[in-house]
Design an enzyme around this catalytic site. Structure first.
Site, PDB file in Angstrom:
ATOM      1  CG  ASP A 160      53.420 -39.282  16.807  1.00 43.77           C
ATOM      2  OD1 ASP A 160      54.283 -38.875  17.526  1.00 43.77           O
ATOM      3  OD2 ASP A 160      53.184 -40.418  16.134  1.00 43.77           O
ATOM      4  NE  ARG A 448      59.011 -43.205  11.197  1.00 45.85           N
ATOM      5  CZ  ARG A 448      58.539 -41.969  11.124  1.00 45.85           C
ATOM      6  NH1 ARG A 448      58.885 -41.132  12.146  1.00 45.85           N
ATOM      7  NH2 ARG A 448      57.640 -41.887  10.096  1.00 45.85           N
TER       8      ARG A 448
HETATM    9  S1  SF4 Z   1      56.093 -44.733  16.805  1.00 44.80           S
HETATM   10 FE1  SF4 Z   1      57.055 -44.907  19.044  1.00 44.80          FE
HETATM   11  S2  SF4 Z   1      57.678 -43.046  19.241  1.00 44.80           S
HETATM   12 FE2  SF4 Z   1      55.873 -42.512  17.719  1.00 44.80          FE
HETATM   13  S3  SF4 Z   1      53.880 -42.650  19.039  1.00 44.80           S
HETATM   14 FE3  SF4 Z   1      54.525 -44.850  18.504  1.00 44.80          FE
HETATM   15  S4  SF4 Z   1      55.877 -45.710  20.383  1.00 44.80           S
HETATM   16 FE4  SF4 Z   1      55.679 -43.477  20.433  1.00 44.80          FE
END
Ligand code: SF4
Length: 754
Positions: A160, A448
């Site tokens: 991620d 984002r």
């Molecule tokens: S940025 Fe948003 S989509 Fe990505 S892990 Fe964090 S909470 Fe989840």
């Protein structure tokens, strides 16, 4: 259950000697980033890699973390590696597939139903291979990792892009694709180009409305969304030491928004307090024992310009709260200038929704500070004008803030608590009316804010700010409200002002949780069955790719000559296809549908050489596959740039494409192709790209003597009976040639049991 103290002891035993060795070779003081990277080089790499530069070197990460959307293909691949257990501690977190609609309980039970087969697969595969499993509702990957697994001086990869969150606790934590995670879980090293170093010196101390979020919003404004590319950002200085560990996590998390490989803070008293507060005082004790190695050398921080490639200085005492956006996280506005920007740009001033939480900003500190404003709204008889949602980052945080009354406070203000999951942050938001595509504004404490990310509406102007600013603006219902200077009219017609937010870094009564949502794996998983329904359209067990047949490849058809930009998104589109991430056959129906055909300038329209008809790229390739004919894909410059999605390499391999021949590759995609047993080739003379014609039949010669540094020969047989023979370069080393011969890297791992 939650951390592996023996592993950490082993890492800490290695750190001092590795750093001493590096110091001797490098002959100069070291940054924290260098120390941790050197401590995690593989034995083989350690001797030759004590220098910064362009070289790729092998690292041995301590942990792997995967979120549910990306874990599916990573674990389907891992099942092919022939291992009985993962080689490093690993976890799976079910957070991305829960849609926010009504509220936590109902949304969670709906998601459990809808995604049952995915959850059952992930739970069973985790159970079998020794992987910790965090159930849906347990929390968001990065918050759960920070609370349970991150440790100073460690190295982690995660599937991620916001994995760098763990840098707040002094860990080098980097987002990768599923194929990399699979390799590390199988016990192989992980390759990374030694990064550039950006130093951010924080002086002064924050107060009032300013929070850690504003540091990264300011940095994003300075560096822009590309400024951190290829770099690790290291924060230091007295200001850094004044920030809470979770505040540091917020800053590192959003380093992804400037393109940084990762971001990191050194170990300090705040780190120790957080470790102790989250039940890990034994790690704090161990870290105290090697504290000098868990921060950069004093000489580095005294003269940072000499040791970093770029240095930025921010005085926290002068830092204003920021609001960034719309549509990009690097459009940074100090709050004093934001109202004018809203008016001048014609952005909708009426604020429809304020959303706090997510992995970026859902700590106890964040929630308590936001709740202090919600309490003021109640006390001062202010009625919140915007909708307001709260996404806790973990069940531990949710339970604790509920116990301490904060969720009740939000409720009184009209807030809705969503499930402990990504929800609106990843577009899992059934926002009523979004389909009308009306122009509107929202503000979030997420990271984002690209168009359509939260609700799919391209006209939603999304802004990013701290939870405190989001809450204040949601109370006002107006983007032009500046809580530092402006007043609001309450229900009795009086002008009232919001006082500065107040909160606690850690709960005075400690964290509490009844059921954190963790499932430990079986001690012996040999009899555990991995649950995949043969009729599922979302999951499909992988079959091994066939080994190379031992001869040159003759008579290949040209599938597509792609023109211009061809990113991994063009090769394997996201959006609606994401639900097939665990089903290679189904997701292969998106193969190259975004690539532009050089012969007709159209997307998803190529000539089927068997019929002479034009058809969709996947269907055409399936026709070749059915006829037992291989094909090649030809591409332009930097083919495969973008995300490290392994599907972009697996799909062509699965459908029978044998080679990708391009002017140049994005490196991660090139490696992914090699891992899947494909030929990744580049034109020795890029102008030869122009020689290829639509009806060409292609031979690839030289494979029986395939060797590092030795070009292959490619023959284009044109329809008019003429032909061209060109040279194709490659970057395969001895080991990678073995991947090709075996049919894939996983086949080799499985056969060799290395
Ligand atoms: S940025 Fe948003 S989509 Fe990505 S892990 Fe964090 S909470 Fe989840």
């Amino acid at each position: 259950m939650a951390f592996d103290i023996e592993m950490i002891k082993e890492v800490y035993a290695r750190i001092p000697s590795r750093i001493a060795a590096a110091r001797k070779v490098v002959g100069k003081p070291l940054t924290l980033t260098e120390k941790i990277l050197y401590a995690h080089l593989t034995e083989g790499a350690a001797s030759q890699a004590f220098k910064r530069g362009t070289s790729y070197v092998d690292f041995q990460p301590d942990r792997v973390a995967m979120q549910d959307a990306t874990a599916q293909m990573a674990l389907l691949q891992f099942m092919q590696a022939g291992r009985s257990q993962v080689a490093v501690p690993s976890t799976v977190h079910c957070d991305h597939l829960i849609q926010a609609e009504i509220g936590a309980d109902k949304d969670l039970s709906k998601a459990k139903d809808k995604n049952k087969e995915v959850y059952d697969f992930l739970a069973s595969v985790s159970n079998k291979y020794g992987i910790g499993f965090w159930k849906p509702g347990a929390g968001i990957i990065h918050q759960v990792v920070l609370e349970n697994y991150a440790f100073p001086g460690g190295m982690m990869i995660g599937t991620d892009s916001h994995t760098p969150n763990a840098g707040g606790l002094g860990m080098i934590a980097i987002g990768v694709g599923g194929a990399d995670a699979c390799d590390v879980m199988a016990g192989l090293p992980w390759e990374l180009k030694f990064p550039k170093l950006i130093g951010v010196k924080l002086t002064g101390k924050m107060s009032g409305w300013t929070s850690a979020k504003d540091v990264i919003l300011k940095v994003a404004g300075i560096l822009t969304v590309k400024g951190g590319t290829g770099a690790i950002v290291e924060y230091f200085g007295e200001g850094a030491r004044s920030l809470s560990a979770t505040g540091k996590g917020t800053i590192c998390n959003m380093g992804a928004e400037i393109g940084a490989t990762t971001s990191i803070f050194g170990y300090d008293e705040k780190s120790a307090a957080y470790l102790s507060g989250t039940g890990r005082s034994d790690i704090a004790t161990l870290a105290n024992g090697i504290a000098e190695h868990l921060t950069g050398d004093a000489e580095v921080y005294a003269n940072p310009e000499q040791y970093f490639d770029q240095v930025i200085e921010i005085n926290l005492s002068e830092l204003e709260p920021h609001v960034n956006g719309p549509f990009t996280p690097d459009l940074a506005w100090p709050i004093s200038k934001f109202a004018a920007a809203v008016r001048e740009n014609g952005w909708p001033a009426k604020l429809d929704v304020g959303l706090i939480g997510s992995c970026t900003n859902s700590s106890y500190e964040d929630i308590s500070r936001a709740a202090s404003l919600a309490q003021q709204a109640v006390d001062k008889k202010l009625v919140a004008k915007s909708e307001y949602t709260i996404t806790p980052g973990s069940e531990q945080v949710r339970f604790t803030v509920a116990r301490d009354g904060f969720l009740d406070t939000f409720d009184k203000m009209g807030g809705v608590v969503l499930a402990n999951a990504c929800g609106p942050c990843i577009g899992q938001w059934a926002r009523h009316g979004a389909e009308k595509q009306e122009k509107n504004s929202i503000i979030t404490s997420f990271n984002r804010n690209f168009a359509k990310r939260a609700d799919g509406n391209p006209n939603t102007h999304a802004f990013v700010a701290s939870p405190e600013i989001v809450t204040a603006l949601a109370i006002a219902g107006d983007l032009t409200f500046n809580p530092l200077t402006d007043t609001l009219t309450n229900s009795e017609g009086n002008q009232v002002r919001l006082d500065e937010p107040r909160g606690l870094e850690l709960p005075t009564k400690g964290f509490a949780v009844e059921d954190a949502g963790y499932q430990a794996p079986a001690e012996d998983g040999s009899t555990v069955q991995v649950l995949v329904s043969p009729t599922s359209d979302r999951l499909q067990l992988l079959d091994s790719f066939a080994a190379w047949e031992g001869v040159d490849l003759k008579g290949l058809k040209l599938l597509i000559k792609a023109k211009g930009k061809c990113t991994t998104d063009h090769i394997s589109m996201a959006g609606p296809w994401l639900k097939y991430r665990g089903h290679l056959d189904n997701i292969s129906n998106n193969m190259l549908i975004g690539a532009v055909n050089a012969f007709n300038d159209a997307t998803n329209s190529v000539k089927n050489q068997l019929t002479g008809e034009y058809g969709e790229v996947p269907a055409t390739q399936r026709a070749y596959k059915a006829a037992g004919i291989g094909s090649i894909v030809v591409g332009d410059e930097n083919y495969g740039e973008g995300s490290s999605r392994e599907h972009a390499a697996m799909e062509p391999r699965f459908l029978g494409v044998r080679a990708i021949l391009v002017k140049s590759f994005a490196r991660i995609h090139e490696t992914n192709l090699k891992k899947q047993g494909m030929l990744a080739l580049t034109f020795a003379n890029p102008a030869d790209y122009d020689l290829i014609q639509e009806n060409d039949v292609i031979d690839i010669n030289g494979l029986t003597t395939f060797a590092p540094g030795k070009p292959l020969e490619v023959v284009f047989h044109h329809a008019d009976g003429t032909s061209h023979t060109v040279l194709a370069n490659h970057t395969y080393n001895e080991g990678q040639i073995e991947w090709f011969k075996a049919g894939s890297a996983l086949n080799l791992i499985k056969a060799a049991k290395v």
